[in-house]
Design a protein around this motif. Structure first.
Motif, PDB file in Angstrom:
ATOM      1  N   ALA A  76      11.523  38.684  40.689  1.00 37.38           N
ATOM      2  CA  ALA A  76      11.939  37.968  39.554  1.00 37.38           C
ATOM      3  C   ALA A  76      11.011  37.353  38.845  1.00 37.38           C
ATOM      4  CB  ALA A  76      13.202  37.070  39.958  1.00 37.38           C
ATOM      5  N   LYS A  77      11.082  37.260  37.434  1.00 34.34           N
ATOM      6  CA  LYS A  77      10.292  36.406  36.515  1.00 34.34           C
ATOM      7  C   LYS A  77       8.943  36.944  36.484  1.00 34.34           C
ATOM      8  CE  LYS A  77      11.918  32.613  38.662  1.00 34.34           C
ATOM      9  NZ  LYS A  77      12.251  31.553  38.977  1.00 34.34           N
ATOM     10  N   ALA A  78       8.406  38.028  36.822  1.00 39.18           N
ATOM     11  CA  ALA A  78       7.272  38.484  36.882  1.00 39.18           C
ATOM     12  C   ALA A  78       6.731  38.640  35.483  1.00 39.18           C
ATOM     13  CB  ALA A  78       6.843  39.775  37.632  1.00 39.18           C
ATOM     14  N   ALA A  79       5.481  38.219  35.150  1.00 35.15           N
ATOM     15  CA  ALA A  79       4.926  38.476  33.767  1.00 35.15           C
ATOM     16  C   ALA A  79       4.076  39.838  33.919  1.00 35.15           C
ATOM     17  CB  ALA A  79       4.058  37.441  33.462  1.00 35.15           C
ATOM     18  N   VAL A  80       3.286  39.822  35.023  1.00 37.14           N
ATOM     19  CA  VAL A  80       2.730  41.268  35.510  1.00 37.14           C
ATOM     20  C   VAL A  80       3.063  41.542  36.820  1.00 37.14           C
ATOM     21  CG1 VAL A  80       0.404  42.257  35.699  1.00 37.14           C
ATOM     22  CG2 VAL A  80       0.746  40.563  34.133  1.00 37.14           C
ATOM     23  N   GLY A  81       3.679  43.198  36.495  1.00 34.95           N
ATOM     24  CA  GLY A  81       4.006  43.564  37.868  1.00 34.95           C
ATOM     25  C   GLY A  81       5.398  44.131  37.868  1.00 34.95           C
ATOM     26  N   VAL A  82       5.995  44.734  38.874  1.00 39.12           N
ATOM     27  CA  VAL A  82       7.175  45.633  38.996  1.00 39.12           C
ATOM     28  C   VAL A  82       8.676  44.753  39.351  1.00 39.12           C
ATOM     29  CG1 VAL A  82       8.470  47.496  39.879  1.00 39.12           C
ATOM     30  CG2 VAL A  82       5.765  47.739  39.383  1.00 39.12           C
ATOM     31  N   ILE A  83       9.311  44.601  38.286  1.00 42.38           N
ATOM     32  CA  ILE A  83      10.763  44.031  38.661  1.00 42.38           C
ATOM     33  C   ILE A  83      11.879  45.151  38.957  1.00 42.38           C
ATOM     34  CG2 ILE A  83      12.568  42.711  37.725  1.00 42.38           C
ATOM     35  CD1 ILE A  83      10.334  41.182  36.279  1.00 42.38           C
ATOM     36  N   LYS A  84      12.383  44.856  39.929  1.00 46.56           N
ATOM     37  CA  LYS A  84      13.479  46.096  40.210  1.00 46.56           C
ATOM     38  C   LYS A  84      14.796  45.047  40.093  1.00 46.56           C
ATOM     39  CE  LYS A  84      11.586  49.691  42.762  1.00 46.56           C
ATOM     40  NZ  LYS A  84      11.479  50.638  43.827  1.00 46.56           N
ATOM     41  N   PHE A  85      15.794  45.893  39.466  1.00 46.83           N
ATOM     42  CA  PHE A  85      17.032  45.442  39.425  1.00 46.83           C
ATOM     43  C   PHE A  85      18.122  46.149  39.742  1.00 46.83           C
ATOM     44  CE2 PHE A  85      20.419  43.394  36.228  1.00 46.83           C
ATOM     45  CZ  PHE A  85      21.221  42.830  37.178  1.00 46.83           C
ATOM     46  N   GLU A  86      18.815  46.025  41.235  1.00 51.09           N
ATOM     47  CA  GLU A  86      19.727  46.800  41.694  1.00 51.09           C
ATOM     48  C   GLU A  86      21.102  45.840  41.176  1.00 51.09           C
ATOM     49  OE1 GLU A  86      21.408  48.051  45.893  1.00 51.09           O
ATOM     50  OE2 GLU A  86      19.674  47.234  45.996  1.00 51.09           O
ATOM     51  N   VAL A  87      21.754  46.584  40.103  1.00 55.54           N
ATOM     52  CA  VAL A  87      22.887  46.148  39.424  1.00 55.54           C
ATOM     53  C   VAL A  87      24.076  45.869  40.482  1.00 55.54           C
ATOM     54  CG1 VAL A  87      24.516  45.811  37.492  1.00 55.54           C
ATOM     55  CG2 VAL A  87      21.999  46.870  37.321  1.00 55.54           C
ATOM     56  N   PRO A  88      24.561  44.709  40.805  1.00 54.51           N
ATOM     57  CA  PRO A  88      25.708  44.606  41.587  1.00 54.51           C
ATOM     58  C   PRO A  88      26.898  45.096  40.893  1.00 54.51           C
ATOM     59  CG  PRO A  88      24.596  42.483  41.136  1.00 54.51           C
ATOM     60  CD  PRO A  88      23.872  43.250  40.137  1.00 54.51           C
ATOM     61  N   PHE A  89      28.011  45.488  41.423  1.00 54.05           N
ATOM     62  CA  PHE A  89      29.270  45.777  41.108  1.00 54.05           C
ATOM     63  C   PHE A  89      29.769  44.391  40.514  1.00 54.05           C
ATOM     64  CE2 PHE A  89      29.682  49.401  44.183  1.00 54.05           C
ATOM     65  CZ  PHE A  89      29.219  50.438  43.286  1.00 54.05           C
ATOM     66  N   SER A  90      29.563  43.164  41.027  1.00 48.75           N
ATOM     67  CA  SER A  90      29.841  42.172  40.338  1.00 48.75           C
ATOM     68  C   SER A  90      29.262  41.628  39.302  1.00 48.75           C
ATOM     69  CB  SER A  90      30.131  40.870  41.666  1.00 48.75           C
ATOM     70  OG  SER A  90      28.626  40.687  42.033  1.00 48.75           O
ATOM     71  N   ALA A  91      28.344  41.798  38.639  1.00 44.00           N
ATOM     72  CA  ALA A  91      27.461  41.434  37.634  1.00 44.00           C
ATOM     73  C   ALA A  91      28.386  41.244  36.521  1.00 44.00           C
ATOM     74  CB  ALA A  91      26.477  42.527  37.167  1.00 44.00           C
ATOM     75  N   PRO A  92      28.192  40.142  35.498  1.00 45.72           N
ATOM     76  CA  PRO A  92      28.874  40.033  34.285  1.00 45.72           C
ATOM     77  C   PRO A  92      28.865  41.078  33.428  1.00 45.72           C
ATOM     78  CG  PRO A  92      27.107  38.186  34.589  1.00 45.72           C
ATOM     79  CD  PRO A  92      27.135  39.185  36.002  1.00 45.72           C
ATOM     80  N   ASN A  93      29.232  41.478  32.437  1.00 50.38           N
ATOM     81  CA  ASN A  93      29.487  42.422  31.558  1.00 50.38           C
ATOM     82  C   ASN A  93      28.413  42.334  30.796  1.00 50.38           C
ATOM     83  OD1 ASN A  93      31.745  43.332  32.441  1.00 50.38           O
ATOM     84  ND2 ASN A  93      33.185  42.335  30.932  1.00 50.38           N
ATOM     85  N   THR A  94      27.677  41.369  30.258  1.00 49.46           N
ATOM     86  CA  THR A  94      26.384  40.911  29.771  1.00 49.46           C
ATOM     87  C   THR A  94      25.422  40.099  30.227  1.00 49.46           C
ATOM     88  OG1 THR A  94      27.727  41.372  27.716  1.00 49.46           O
ATOM     89  CG2 THR A  94      25.322  40.557  27.358  1.00 49.46           C
ATOM     90  N   LEU A  95      24.240  40.260  30.521  1.00 47.27           N
ATOM     91  CA  LEU A  95      23.212  39.504  31.109  1.00 47.27           C
ATOM     92  C   LEU A  95      22.122  39.443  29.789  1.00 47.27           C
ATOM     93  CD1 LEU A  95      23.040  40.577  34.621  1.00 47.27           C
ATOM     94  CD2 LEU A  95      23.649  38.266  34.015  1.00 47.27           C
ATOM     95  N   TYR A  96      21.064  38.581  30.060  1.00 40.86           N
ATOM     96  CA  TYR A  96      20.215  38.549  28.970  1.00 40.86           C
ATOM     97  C   TYR A  96      18.568  38.360  29.635  1.00 40.86           C
ATOM     98  CZ  TYR A  96      24.492  37.214  26.631  1.00 40.86           C
ATOM     99  OH  TYR A  96      25.858  37.075  25.918  1.00 40.86           O
ATOM    100  N   TYR A  97      17.866  38.458  28.978  1.00 38.73           N
ATOM    101  CA  TYR A  97      16.596  38.554  29.595  1.00 38.73           C
ATOM    102  C   TYR A  97      15.687  37.749  28.581  1.00 38.73           C
ATOM    103  CZ  TYR A  97      15.164  42.170  26.050  1.00 38.73           C
ATOM    104  OH  TYR A  97      15.100  42.991  24.859  1.00 38.73           O
ATOM    105  N   ALA A  98      14.853  36.839  28.947  1.00 34.70           N
ATOM    106  CA  ALA A  98      14.177  35.794  28.020  1.00 34.70           C
ATOM    107  C   ALA A  98      12.705  35.456  28.627  1.00 34.70           C
ATOM    108  CB  ALA A  98      15.171  34.568  28.073  1.00 34.70           C
ATOM    109  N   CYS A  99      11.926  35.152  27.848  1.00 34.53           N
ATOM    110  CA  CYS A  99      10.460  34.850  28.372  1.00 34.53           C
ATOM    111  C   CYS A  99      10.793  33.461  29.225  1.00 34.53           C
ATOM    112  CB  CYS A  99       9.720  34.669  27.302  1.00 34.53           C
ATOM    113  SG  CYS A  99       8.113  34.035  27.595  1.00 34.53           S
ATOM    114  N   THR A 100      10.006  33.549  30.153  1.00 30.14           N
ATOM    115  CA  THR A 100      10.198  32.145  31.067  1.00 30.14           C
ATOM    116  C   THR A 100       9.397  30.929  30.802  1.00 30.14           C
ATOM    117  OG1 THR A 100       8.837  33.126  32.736  1.00 30.14           O
ATOM    118  CG2 THR A 100      11.129  33.553  33.135  1.00 30.14           C
TER     119      THR A 100
END
Length: 116
Positions: A76-100
């Motif tokens: 999470a929150k990597a600026a350089v590297g690989v981020i993986k996101f395994e979307v849970p069934f319980s995730a909200p209908n909308t998520l957001y990304y933002a520069c930390t």
């Protein structure tokens, strides 16, 4: 982790103005794209945006650490590297990304489907 990756995007930056996406969905040097992610699938973000951590959160707009969404997120929150996101069934209908580092222009939406 052995999970098949459904789609992967390369994420770079245009200074502190916006994120740039390249990859599935016809994204070619696209700014702050809205991405559509399916529940139960794994997505990969190959981030190369030094100084601009790619954070997931439940609120829109500028990064708010208290609203960070980390369920199913690797690196999470990597600026350089690989981020993986395994979307849970319980995730909200909308998520957001933002520069930390709180660059207000470096934000966007992740639409999670199907809606629940």
């Amino acid at each position: 982790d052995g999970k098949l990756v459904t789609s992967e995007w390369t994420v770079t930056n245009n200074g502190s103005s916006n994120y740039i996406f390249n990859g599935p969905g016809g994204l070619s040097n696209a700014s702050n794209s809205t991405l559509y992610l399916a529940r139960g699938q794994t997505y990969q973000f190959n981030v190369n945006a030094s100084g601009h951590g790619f954070g997931l959160q439940t609120s829109s707009g500028t990064w708010n650490a208290s609203n960070e969404y980390s369920t199913g997120v690797t690196n999470a929150k990597a600026a350089v590297g690989v981020i993986k996101f395994e979307v849970p069934f319980s995730a909200p209908n909308t998520l957001y990304y933002a520069c930390t580092t709180q660059h207000s222009g470096m934000v966007g939406s992740l639409v999670i489907y199907p809606s629940i």
